[in-house]
Every structure is written in C-alpha cells, then in structure tokens.
Design an enzyme around this catalytic site. Structure first.
Site, mmCIF file in Angstrom:
data_model
loop_
_atom_site.group_PDB
_atom_site.id
_atom_site.type_symbol
_atom_site.label_atom_id
_atom_site.label_comp_id
_atom_site.label_asym_id
_atom_site.label_seq_id
_atom_site.Cartn_x
_atom_site.Cartn_y
_atom_site.Cartn_z
ATOM 1 N N LYS A 1 55.058 34.215 22.374
ATOM 2 C CA LYS A 1 55.237 35.448 23.163
ATOM 3 C C LYS A 1 54.699 36.651 22.391
ATOM 4 O O LYS A 1 54.014 37.521 22.956
ATOM 5 C CB LYS A 1 56.718 35.643 23.512
ATOM 6 C CG LYS A 1 57.059 36.956 24.228
ATOM 7 C CD LYS A 1 56.460 37.034 25.625
ATOM 8 C CE LYS A 1 56.714 38.387 26.291
ATOM 9 N NZ LYS A 1 58.106 38.583 26.739
ATOM 10 N N LYS B 1 58.643 47.544 21.867
ATOM 11 C CA LYS B 1 59.653 46.686 21.229
ATOM 12 C C LYS B 1 59.022 45.367 20.795
ATOM 13 O O LYS B 1 59.239 44.884 19.677
ATOM 14 C CB LYS B 1 60.805 46.407 22.208
ATOM 15 C CG LYS B 1 61.937 45.581 21.623
ATOM 16 C CD LYS B 1 62.658 44.752 22.686
ATOM 17 C CE LYS B 1 61.905 43.485 23.012
ATOM 18 N NZ LYS B 1 62.625 42.533 23.846
#
Lengths: 298, 298
Positions: free
Chosen positions: B173, B241
C-alpha cells in the site's frame, strides 16, 4: 494537385524511420544528413540526396528537421548553407526535434520574415513509434500551415494535436516529460522501497498496477527491469536533455517545480555514472546506489 | 458449514460501506464504533451492536478493523477492552486500515501468542470502490488464513493479492502511494508549467494523455480540476498520512527516496494551508502558490 515535395534533414534513430514512412506514403523525398552513410537505405528506396540544408530547401515544398538539440536546429536552419538560405515564400518548415520553446519561436520569427511558416512538431512514442508510424505529434505554429502538411504527418503519427502558437508544441512535449520522468523515478523508488522493506517487488507491482497508480510505465517497464533489461526504449540521456529544457523554460518564466527539479537531478546522476545510453527506466540505478540495494532479477 | 461470524470495528467513510457489503453477502455481522450514530444504518440492516472491541471479538469468528492510524489500531486491538481481550485460539484478525508495517507486525506477534492469525489488508480504490465492492486489497500475513477469509474479502474487493508475511500488505500500500503521489505532483507541475509558459493546459493534457505519460490520474483528475472541482475522491490529508508512513518506514530501513520526500513535503504544505480535506489532486494548490499562477477553470 501534385504531391508536396518533402525534404528531411537528420536521419538518426527517429528521423530515418520517419523519413522512410514519408517516402512510402508517396511523397517525393530529398534528404540531408551530416554523415551520408545513414542515408543509404533511403537513397536505395528512391530518395534524392542534397548537398546542404540550403540545397535541400531549394528542391522542396516542405522541409523537416530532426536533430539532437536547440543549437543544432538553429545551426541547420539559420547557419551557413542552412535551410533559411534556400527557402522561398509559401514554404512550410516543420521541426520534429525536441528543443526549447524559445528556440522554436526564434526560428518561427526568422522564417516568417521570408514568408515561410514554421511549425514546432516534437514527437512522443520512441523508435518503435517512429518505425510503425504511430507517434504522438504535438504542434505549435499556424493552424492553417498544420492543415497543409497534415497529409505528410499522417504518414508518421496517429495522434496529431495543434496546441497553439509557435513553441506550444515544445511546451506540450516538455509537459509530457515532466510526467514520464516522475513515473520513472517513482517506479524505481517504490520497487526498491518494497524490496528493502521486505516485500517481493514482483508481487507489489502485480497488486498495484491496476489501481489508482495505473500507468503505461508500470504496465511495461517493471517486467523489463526484473528481466535485467535496461536497453532503450527511450534513452536516459534524452530524458535528461528534455528535463533540462523543462528547467530552463521554468527559470525563464519564473517558475518553481520542486518535483521535476529532483527528477532532473536523478537523471543527471545517471548520466554522470556513464549510463545515459540505457533506457530511462534505468534511473533505478541511481536509487539502487542511494539505497545500497540491487533490484532482484529473475 | 455455517457462515463465519464477522465483527467490524470502525464505521467511517470506508469501513461503513465495506461492513454493509459483508452483511449483504450473508455473513452474520456485529459492529462497534466510537460514535454509535454511524452504526444506525447497519443496525437497521440487521447487524448487531457490541459494547466494546473485546465484546465484539467474543461474538465473532473473524474480526475486522478500519480506523485512522497506527496508534488507533494498536489501541483498539491491544488496549483496554480491546480485541485481544476477547479472542480465542483459531480466530482470524483482519486490519483494513493503512498503518505502518511495524505496527502490523506488532499486532501479528501479539495475537499469534494467543493462537490468533493477523492479516494486514489495506485497501485502495477510495469511497467509490468501498461502496461498490471493487477495492484492491493487498494482504500480508499467513497465506492459509487469507484463504479462510477470502469469501468475506470477495464481498468488498475485486483484486485480492497475498504479498507476503505480516506487514507486506502495508508495504505494498505504501509503494502504491509513492506512485500516486508522484503522479499528483507531476500532474500539477505540468499543468501550471504549460499554462505559465503560454500553452493551453487543456490541449496539452489532451495531447499527452494517450502516450508514454498515460495514467489513471491524467485520465480522471485534470477534467475535475479544470471544472474547479477539488472535493474528494481521496483526501489529501490521508495522502499526507500515507506518505508519512512511507518516509518513516524508509528511515527505519535506512532508505533514501528523494522524489517521494519532495512529494511528502508538498502534501504537508497543502495540509498546512488548511486544505487537507480536499482531494489529493488539490496539491496543485501548492504549485499554484509557488508559481503565483492559478489554473484556468472552465
């Protein structure tokens, strides 16, 4: 109406197959190149030889150039025995080189004074695209001149877009290179990141290539890198040259491009290592060195 | 064999539609969320409410979490009245959150001591993908555990890839976000570059999107930006983030990622401007400010 007589100057890896496709489409063709040997295949196929760019211009209705950089184009067009010395009003000049937008504008103004319309028409699609006539062509200059030469361009490209006035084709090509370079760097960083963090980069690429990260780069380049294949494709030295045009144009126009600036430095580093003749995806070599980690190969 | 009883913790923009799809696929579902109001639609649809993560774990065979960050997952799983207090041997834990690979490994080790197999299974595809069950899911952990829960994951995703051991899903990811962020920054820089250099960015995008620069980003984002639409999609604050996870993981593993470092700083700048709730393509706002140039809108 007779077919336009075409002159083509610059028979390198891109120019030679493009000139061949123009000849095959039935346009009478005259060619010129610094080294005459590269013209042999074209002369055998029916093209004529000119002794100088000026001589070539005298025998043509439309003159193309496809050389290495801004200085070379300016020399071939505006220098001694250059194209400018052989033109007459009503002719069209088309430059397929990738050079600075300001260089293209200088040529446009200089030739306009003689009644000649200049188009900057850099291409994208590499040697494969040049060979099979499927290039993307980004055109700056007068729209009506583009329409006059479009039948010729149709012999070398499948997508031909008029972007705007003189130099706009070069701006589009430079913009294209901003994205291509960013993808090459990101591909390299993500594969080394995954491998060094402990995941198999082959599986990572397989998982992400169809999602939000999807791009032509991820579709074709990782499998070549995993096979240890770093041959071009598109040479890293040309990617570095094109990024230099971007940064030079950015500076002239007071622009700040932080991401592209880093891409340009990484491609400069690859060239500094003497690896500029490799494919642009070989920028992973710089990321490998920075991380003391070599990408696994099959 | 009876259907596995599923527990789902974290009913935000992603978790709620994912839990709904699991319920619709016929799995008995128990849910927990910090704010109970977000569970109403699920309770109406037949889900049961648990008073704590531990309570939810006691009533489930497979426990999912989908919360904001590493600290939240660690708290929900390992904290007081957390999942860990309610598990029994043979259960499977699946975390759909995007957190640090080290956080996922910590949870894996902690639960393994109790005979529970943990999978890190972050997703890509945004709220639309969550709603229509078309997410890409990258999975780390034991392969046999993935096979046991695959029927549940099939209700929320269409491409489910086992990357490797614990944390490998998070690494994939993170790698995905390296490419996505690079494309967002390059898209912004090339559009402002083209416009400020004097070319129409609409025509530039049209000319280059089908060539070597082709990507999902150029296929969908420029038309939204030209329309003045900067609503998510995928929030810039989440992109920032996720890039922080990349850079933290890079530092832990002694990695140097020059391109991604710049991308992270530009997304941090967007958040600093108070624009983190916009789409990730809104990073163009930073490039606009750096260049004193606003992208034209239709």
């Amino acid at each position: 109406m007779d077919k336009l007589r075409v002159g083509y100057i610059g028979l390198g890896a891109m120019g030679k197959p493009m000139a061949l496709n123009i000849l095959k489409a039935g346009f009478p063709l005259t060619v010129f190149n610094r080294t005459v040997e590269k013209a042999e295949e074209l002369l055998t196929a029916g093209a004529e030889w000119a002794d100088s760019p000026a001589d070539l211009a005298r025998r043509s209705d439309v003159v193309f150039t496809n050389v290495s950089n801004t200085a070379d184009v300016l020399s071939v067009v505006l220098g001694q025995s250059g194209v400018r010395e052989g033109v007459r009003p009503g002719m069209i000049f088309v430059d397929n080189s990738t050079i600075s937008p300001t260089g293209s504008r200088e040529i446009y103004e200089s030739l306009r004074a003689l009644g000649v319309s200049a188009l900057d028409a850099p291409v994208s699609g590499g040697e494969i695209g040049a060979q099979n006539g499927s290039l993307t062509i980004m055109v700056g200059g007068d729209a009506e001149s583009l329409e006059l030469v479009r039948p010729i361009l149709n012999a070398v490209g499948k997508k031909i877009t008029h972007i705007g006035g003189a130099g706009a084709g070069q701006i589009a090509k430079a913009a294209n290179q901003i994205m291509v370079a960013a993808q090459m760097v990101a591909e390299a960083e993500l594969m080394i990141f995954a491998q060094k963090a402990g995941a198999d980069p082959v599986k990572v690429i397989e998982a992400i290539k169809g999602g939000a990260a999807q791009c032509w780069t991820l579709d074709v380049k990782p499998q070549r890198l995993f096979a240890g294949n770093r041959t071009p494709g598109f040479k890293a030295s040309l990617q570095a040259k094109d990024l230099a045009i971007v940064m030079e144009t950015a500076r002239q126009n007071l622009m700040s491009l932080p991401g592209t600036a880093v891409s340009a430095q990484l491609f400069n580093a690859l060239c500094a290592m003497g690896e500029g003749d490799l494919d642009n995806s070989a920028v992973i070599r710089v990321i490998e060195l920075l991380n003391n980690e070599a990408l696994q190969t099959a």
